[in-house]
Design a protein around this motif. Structure first.
Motif, short mmCIF file in Angstrom:
data_model
loop_
_atom_site.label_atom_id
_atom_site.label_comp_id
_atom_site.label_asym_id
_atom_site.label_seq_id
_atom_site.Cartn_x
_atom_site.Cartn_y
_atom_site.Cartn_z
N UNK A 151 -20.37 45.30 2.60
CA UNK A 151 -19.59 44.93 3.55
C UNK A 151 -18.55 43.85 2.95
N UNK A 152 -17.15 44.00 3.43
CA UNK A 152 -16.32 43.08 2.73
C UNK A 152 -15.86 42.16 3.73
N UNK A 153 -16.54 41.05 3.38
CA UNK A 153 -16.24 39.80 4.40
C UNK A 153 -14.96 38.92 4.05
N UNK A 154 -15.32 37.94 3.02
CA UNK A 154 -14.26 37.04 2.76
C UNK A 154 -13.76 37.44 1.07
N UNK A 155 -12.60 37.57 0.62
CA UNK A 155 -12.41 37.78 -0.54
C UNK A 155 -11.71 36.62 -1.08
N UNK A 156 -12.45 36.17 -2.16
CA UNK A 156 -12.05 34.75 -2.85
C UNK A 156 -11.09 35.08 -4.05
N UNK A 157 -10.79 34.35 -4.76
CA UNK A 157 -10.11 34.66 -6.04
C UNK A 157 -10.49 35.80 -6.83
N UNK A 158 -9.49 36.72 -7.07
CA UNK A 158 -9.75 37.87 -7.90
C UNK A 158 -9.60 37.48 -9.36
N UNK A 159 -10.44 38.09 -10.12
CA UNK A 159 -10.46 37.77 -11.47
C UNK A 159 -11.00 39.01 -12.37
N UNK A 160 -10.34 39.10 -13.75
CA UNK A 160 -11.12 39.91 -14.55
C UNK A 160 -12.40 39.56 -15.25
#
Ligand SMILES: Nc1ncnc2c1ncn2[C@@H]1O[C@H](COP(=O)(O)OP(=O)(O)O)[C@@H](O)[C@H]1O
Ligand SMILES: CC(C)(COP(=O)(O)O)[C@@H](O)C(=O)NCCC(=O)O
Ligand SMILES: [K+]
Length: 262
Positions: free
Chosen positions: A170-179
């Motif tokens: 389930x995709x709720x909140x997307x925070x900072x995306x990083x590698x």
């Protein structure tokens, strides 16, 4: 205005790039210089309302990766006579660029034109990344030989499909995306997908730089700025362009202008 300068098309030329998600328009002031030493197209992005102005353009050059069924393109098209419309397709070789596909017509014309745009601008080895509905990566060597490429589904497309086929994702909140490693469902999913794209781009670019230290990495398409940011975190410098496909299309317009008797 210098004496040797004249326009072959009496009005600007319209350029159309129909992708899978949206259709984009640009205006090209197709001037021919009698003593032309270099070719530097002047291209301006325009919106649909500007593109739909009847009688504003002498000719239209179209590149489409779908059936030419976009309603916006269909209504713009009505402003042109059939002989004013040129649809461009991937070629076996043209303008110094050689297609790696044996079935050259199957290479997406957006990839072909973006490569042509990038190679014309850099005249060195190029890695061309188009981040639209799909992520495409194409490699060209210094001599203009396309080495091949990759096609990957975009991150958003992958996530949507994945979510619809799994019970617990389930995709709720997307925070900072990083590698880096994720510590929530969302970050495991997004970081994993973005990291895989960034690693692939980086890996190919490092290989290409070994072969030609002047190699350039070009990013185009709707999500280019985000990929630029992720690549910068890996110390990879990129060239951003919103007009690579149009620069490829403009080369065709310029050719037609040169080879049409006045
Ligand atoms: N104004 C916009 N309209 C639609 N998509 C946009 C816009 N700005 C950025 N995007 C992003 O760009 C993606 C589409 O990029 P684009 O290069 O136009 O794709 P395509 O060539 O496949 O049609 C969308 O999936 C979206 O994430
Ligand atoms: C790979 C693509 C779907 C990318 O399209 P886009 O994301 O630019 O809309 C398109 O270039 C295409 O349909 N190519 C044909 C297959 C190929 O290039 O091999
Ligand atoms: K595209």
């Amino acid at each position: 205005m210098p004496k040797d300068k004249y326009k072959l098309f009496n009005k600007p030329v319209l350029l159309v790039d129909q992708g899978n998600t949206r259709v984009k328009f640009a205006q090209f002031d197709c001037r021919i210089y009698a003593k032309s030493e270099s070719y530097e197209p002047s291209i301006a992005l325009i919106d649909y309302e500007q593109a739909a102005q009847s009688n504003a353009f002498a000719h239209v050059f179209l590149a489409s990766v779908r059936k030419t069924d976009y309603p916006q393109w269909q209504s713009v098209k009505n402003n042109f006579k059939p002989k004013q419309i040129s649809e461009v397709h991937s070629a076996e070789q043209k303008y110094g660029l050689v297609n790696a596909y044996r079935e050259y017509g199957r290479l997406g014309v957006d990839r072909w034109l973006a490569m042509l745009g990038a190679y014309q601008k850099s005249l060195s080895a190029c890695l061309v990344v188009d981040i639209g509905t799909a992520l495409t990566i194409d490699v060209i060597n210094k001599q203009g030989l396309h080495q091949g490429g990759y096609i990957l589904p975009s991150v958003n497309w992958s996530v949507e499909n994945f979510v619809s086929r799994t019970a617990k994702i389930e995709v709720k909140e997307i925070n900072d995306i990083a590698c880096e490693l994720g510590q929530s469902t969302e970050s495991c999913l997004f970081n994993g997908l973005y990291h895989s794209h960034i690693s692939l781009i980086k890996n190919e670019f490092i290989k290409l730089k070994h072969a030609d230290p002047t190699a350039q990495l070009w990013l185009t398409g709707g999500e280019k700025e985000f990929y630029q940011k992720l690549l910068a975190q890996q110390q990879i410098k990129v060239q951003l362009s919103e007009t690579l496909i149009f620069e490829g299309l403009a080369r065709y317009a310029y050719d037609k202008a040169l080879n049409t008797p006045k």
